[in-house]
Design a protein around this motif. Structure first.
Motif, PDB file in Angstrom:
ATOM      1  N   THR A  39      32.935  32.230  29.173  1.00 29.75           N
ATOM      2  CA  THR A  39      34.147  32.974  29.454  1.00 29.75           C
ATOM      3  C   THR A  39      33.748  33.292  31.125  1.00 29.75           C
ATOM      4  O   THR A  39      32.801  32.885  31.427  1.00 29.75           O
ATOM      5  CB  THR A  39      34.066  34.426  28.672  1.00 29.75           C
ATOM      6  N   ASP A  40      34.922  33.957  31.504  1.00 31.06           N
ATOM      7  CA  ASP A  40      34.566  34.134  33.021  1.00 31.06           C
ATOM      8  C   ASP A  40      34.465  32.870  33.903  1.00 31.06           C
ATOM      9  O   ASP A  40      33.563  32.555  34.649  1.00 31.06           O
ATOM     10  CB  ASP A  40      33.520  35.007  33.097  1.00 31.06           C
ATOM     11  N   VAL A  41      35.275  31.834  33.356  1.00 31.24           N
ATOM     12  CA  VAL A  41      35.209  30.513  33.922  1.00 31.24           C
ATOM     13  C   VAL A  41      36.755  29.986  34.449  1.00 31.24           C
ATOM     14  O   VAL A  41      37.601  30.733  34.378  1.00 31.24           O
ATOM     15  CB  VAL A  41      34.868  29.697  32.956  1.00 31.24           C
ATOM     16  N   PRO A  42      36.596  29.467  35.454  1.00 26.55           N
ATOM     17  CA  PRO A  42      38.006  28.833  35.940  1.00 26.55           C
ATOM     18  C   PRO A  42      38.557  28.039  35.205  1.00 26.55           C
ATOM     19  O   PRO A  42      38.226  27.810  34.228  1.00 26.55           O
ATOM     20  CB  PRO A  42      37.451  28.077  37.270  1.00 26.55           C
ATOM     21  N   LEU A  43      40.021  27.659  35.563  1.00 26.64           N
ATOM     22  CA  LEU A  43      40.808  26.752  34.772  1.00 26.64           C
ATOM     23  C   LEU A  43      39.960  25.357  34.534  1.00 26.64           C
ATOM     24  O   LEU A  43      39.172  25.178  35.388  1.00 26.64           O
ATOM     25  CB  LEU A  43      42.063  26.476  35.692  1.00 26.64           C
ATOM     26  N   ALA A  59      32.271  36.791  42.880  1.00 26.44           N
ATOM     27  CA  ALA A  59      31.243  37.471  43.490  1.00 26.44           C
ATOM     28  C   ALA A  59      31.894  38.770  43.981  1.00 26.44           C
ATOM     29  O   ALA A  59      31.098  40.029  43.995  1.00 26.44           O
ATOM     30  CB  ALA A  59      30.844  36.765  44.807  1.00 26.44           C
ATOM     31  N   LEU A  60      33.022  38.761  44.753  1.00 26.84           N
ATOM     32  CA  LEU A  60      33.558  40.163  45.230  1.00 26.84           C
ATOM     33  C   LEU A  60      33.891  40.806  43.986  1.00 26.84           C
ATOM     34  O   LEU A  60      34.008  42.245  44.191  1.00 26.84           O
ATOM     35  CB  LEU A  60      34.885  39.710  46.012  1.00 26.84           C
ATOM     36  N   PHE A  61      34.415  40.308  43.169  1.00 22.71           N
ATOM     37  CA  PHE A  61      34.982  41.301  41.677  1.00 22.71           C
ATOM     38  C   PHE A  61      33.423  42.012  41.174  1.00 22.71           C
ATOM     39  O   PHE A  61      33.545  43.047  40.824  1.00 22.71           O
ATOM     40  CB  PHE A  61      35.183  40.289  40.820  1.00 22.71           C
ATOM     41  N   ASP A  62      32.393  41.475  41.242  1.00 19.70           N
ATOM     42  CA  ASP A  62      31.146  41.857  40.800  1.00 19.70           C
ATOM     43  C   ASP A  62      30.415  42.967  41.881  1.00 19.70           C
ATOM     44  O   ASP A  62      29.536  43.757  41.623  1.00 19.70           O
ATOM     45  CB  ASP A  62      30.010  40.965  40.327  1.00 19.70           C
ATOM     46  N   PHE A  63      30.877  42.977  42.991  1.00 20.32           N
ATOM     47  CA  PHE A  63      30.160  43.546  44.247  1.00 20.32           C
ATOM     48  C   PHE A  63      30.226  45.167  44.010  1.00 20.32           C
ATOM     49  O   PHE A  63      31.419  45.527  43.725  1.00 20.32           O
ATOM     50  CB  PHE A  63      30.786  43.067  45.654  1.00 20.32           C
ATOM     51  N   ALA A  79      32.559  49.008  41.229  1.00 22.20           N
ATOM     52  CA  ALA A  79      33.027  47.663  41.335  1.00 22.20           C
ATOM     53  C   ALA A  79      34.062  47.272  40.204  1.00 22.20           C
ATOM     54  O   ALA A  79      34.091  47.906  39.490  1.00 22.20           O
ATOM     55  CB  ALA A  79      31.436  46.937  40.934  1.00 22.20           C
ATOM     56  N   CYS A  80      34.494  46.413  40.628  1.00 24.49           N
ATOM     57  CA  CYS A  80      35.909  45.825  39.614  1.00 24.49           C
ATOM     58  C   CYS A  80      35.323  45.625  38.551  1.00 24.49           C
ATOM     59  O   CYS A  80      35.595  45.930  37.213  1.00 24.49           O
ATOM     60  CB  CYS A  80      36.456  44.589  40.168  1.00 24.49           C
ATOM     61  N   ALA A  81      34.072  44.941  38.311  1.00 20.05           N
ATOM     62  CA  ALA A  81      33.367  44.647  37.073  1.00 20.05           C
ATOM     63  C   ALA A  81      32.877  45.976  36.366  1.00 20.05           C
ATOM     64  O   ALA A  81      32.589  45.745  35.208  1.00 20.05           O
ATOM     65  CB  ALA A  81      32.035  43.988  37.364  1.00 20.05           C
ATOM     66  N   GLY A  82      32.853  46.941  36.884  1.00 20.00           N
ATOM     67  CA  GLY A  82      32.448  48.310  36.203  1.00 20.00           C
ATOM     68  C   GLY A  82      33.560  48.661  35.020  1.00 20.00           C
ATOM     69  O   GLY A  82      33.048  49.269  34.224  1.00 20.00           O
ATOM     70  N   CYS A  83      34.761  47.990  35.141  1.00 19.80           N
ATOM     71  CA  CYS A  83      35.774  48.254  34.246  1.00 19.80           C
ATOM     72  C   CYS A  83      36.147  46.845  33.516  1.00 19.80           C
ATOM     73  O   CYS A  83      37.008  46.880  32.394  1.00 19.80           O
ATOM     74  CB  CYS A  83      36.970  48.905  34.891  1.00 19.80           C
ATOM     75  N   HIS A  84      35.719  45.724  34.120  1.00 22.16           N
ATOM     76  CA  HIS A  84      36.098  44.490  33.371  1.00 22.16           C
ATOM     77  C   HIS A  84      34.784  43.819  33.493  1.00 22.16           C
ATOM     78  O   HIS A  84      34.682  42.598  34.309  1.00 22.16           O
ATOM     79  CB  HIS A  84      37.099  43.912  34.345  1.00 22.16           C
ATOM     80  N   TYR A 270      40.791  35.097  42.096  1.00 21.82           N
ATOM     81  CA  TYR A 270      39.612  34.797  41.024  1.00 21.82           C
ATOM     82  C   TYR A 270      40.386  35.096  39.677  1.00 21.82           C
ATOM     83  O   TYR A 270      40.271  34.460  38.774  1.00 21.82           O
ATOM     84  CB  TYR A 270      38.687  35.880  41.382  1.00 21.82           C
ATOM     85  N   MET A 271      41.164  36.124  39.678  1.00 23.92           N
ATOM     86  CA  MET A 271      42.117  36.505  38.345  1.00 23.92           C
ATOM     87  C   MET A 271      42.918  35.164  38.150  1.00 23.92           C
ATOM     88  O   MET A 271      43.203  35.092  36.895  1.00 23.92           O
ATOM     89  CB  MET A 271      42.759  37.763  38.381  1.00 23.92           C
TER      90      MET A 271
END
Length: 410
Positions: A39-43, A59-63, A79-84, A270-271
């Motif tokens: 999961t969390d992989v590109p196309l 990386a920016l999503f997890d920053f 961080a974005c990853a804090g909710c996703h 990224y999304m």
């Protein structure tokens, strides 16, 4: 005293397995493994350039932002990853509040008792000392929203507007209660630096909302800039202003805009490049029952994408999104007292069943522990889904299990 109707989200538990290690020269090296699935992989057919772009955005999503990076003054997560986390659901959640009438459902005409908006931000930095709390003696409804997965959001953005309008027209002609409608929204960001995906400017109206639990956002760049500003207090060229706060701060510990436009666009890309997680083999009987119970009327299995979508792999395909992007009345039991753009308190966008097999809590606030509970909670007075729930209840134990197993496979 204010009366609170607080919906507590159920705890999320993520099964973080080890999986097999990618080869050192694999372009997916370092990508997270959950259980036996990637999961969390590109196309799947992403080019080397797209994979590099994906990793930059990931990386920016997890920053994790700090005070000196512009975090705050008030924020929810750093961080974005804090909710996703891992592009999946949670663990972070957002608490929303609204002034409502005595019925606990209808938004009050005057929301002036919430001068700093409808979002509770529990942390303060950058010189802030006061959290934004209600200033009203009226009835206040507080609800919770778990961070949704962001898997496959490029597929969702790529869906042709005409497809969503087609489904809305088909539902309007139905003889039952299923009559979803488009949330026509306003673009609230400044013009994006990357016009290949959208050339909208602030104030553009009548856009088709497709992101967020009430489909209040039309594009992924606007979605990203909105989350930066609203959840972290991170300003950008798209959303350059700090949000109102009780201390009256117009900036935080970092003067000016906190991130550049390239950061917003990289996270949005990224999304866009996130693949839909591999789906388990589906039993044909469960899939047929899903259709027979009219679940597929709203959770539409696939919609055609734009032929001109800038990511070629997502252009002119049948996107397996399992949503119609439409707002549906699910009744007062699920109401949150909020109106988002044209969405009412009882209206929710059909949840896209993307990566459901990686979730452990369901509905907007996670109150359902199981898929079966989530289905049953679609019932209630005035709910458009009541007949589908009745059809589900009428199934044999074995057929219920088959339908649930199909949903669990997605």
């Amino acid at each position: 005293m204010s009366r609170f109707a607080l919906f507590l989200a159920l705890p999320l538990v993520f099964n973080m397995g080890c999986g097999s290690e990618p080869a050192p020269d694999d372009p997916l090296a370092g990508i997270e493994l959950i259980g036996d699935d990637l999961t969390d992989v590109p196309l799947h057919d992403a080019s080397a350039e797209q994979v590099a772009r994906f990793k930059d955005g990931d990386a920016l999503f997890d920053f994790v932002f700090r005070e000196r990076d512009g975090l705050g003054p008030l924020y929810i997560r750093a961080a974005c990853a804090g909710c996703h986390d891992g592009a999946s659901r949670g663990p972070g959640a957002v608490q929303k509040m609204a002034l409502v009438e005595d019925d606990g459902v209808t938004p009050a005409a005057d929301q002036g008792g919430l001068p700093y908006g409808h979002t509770l931000r529990p942390y303060a930095v950058g010189g802030a000392t006061t959290l934004s709390e209600p200033e009203s003696e009226a009835t206040i409804k507080v609800s919770k929203r778990l961070g949704p997965p962001v898997f496959g959001r490029g597929y969702m953005e790529a869906v042709d507007d005409a497809e969503i309008e087609r489904v809305a027209a088909e539902q309007a002609a139905r003889g039952d209660a299923i009559h979803g409608r488009i949330n026509r929204v306003v673009f609230h960001s400044k013009k994006s630096g990357d016009e290949s995906f959208s050339a909208f400017v602030e104030g553009d109206e009548n856009l088709i909302g497709r992101f967020g639990f009430k489909a209040r956002v039309a594009t992924l760049d606007d979605f990203t800039a909105d989350a930066y500003q609203g959840d972290m207090g991170i300003t950008s060229p798209l959303r350059p202003d700090e949000l109102p706060n009780p201390d009256g701060l117009t900036d935080d510990a970092k003067p000016g805009e906190d991130v550049v436009i390239d950061t917003v666009n990289a996270v949005a890309d990224y999304m866009r490049l996130l693949e839909i997680p591999r789906r388990a083999p589906a039993d044909a009987r469960g899939q047929a029952l899903f259709v027979e119970a009219d679940c597929a009327a709203c959770h539409v299995p696939s919609l055609r994408t734009r032929a001109d979508y800038p990511i070629a792999q997502l252009a002119d395909i049948d996107a397996p999104v399992y949503t119609d992007f439409l707002l549906h009345d699910l009744g007062p039991d699920l109401a949150d007292g909020l109106a988002d753009e044209s969405a009412s308190s009882v209206a929710w966008r059909t949840a896209p069943l993307i990566g459901v097999r990686h979730s452990t809590a369901y509905l907007h606030d996670g109150r359902a522990r199981t898929i079966e509970q989530a289905i049953l909670l679609h019932d209630g007075p005035g709910s458009e889904a009541a007949a589908s729930v009745a059809a589900f209840r009428a199934l044999s134990y074995e057929d219920r299990g088959a339908l649930i197993d199909f949903v669990r496979s997605l």
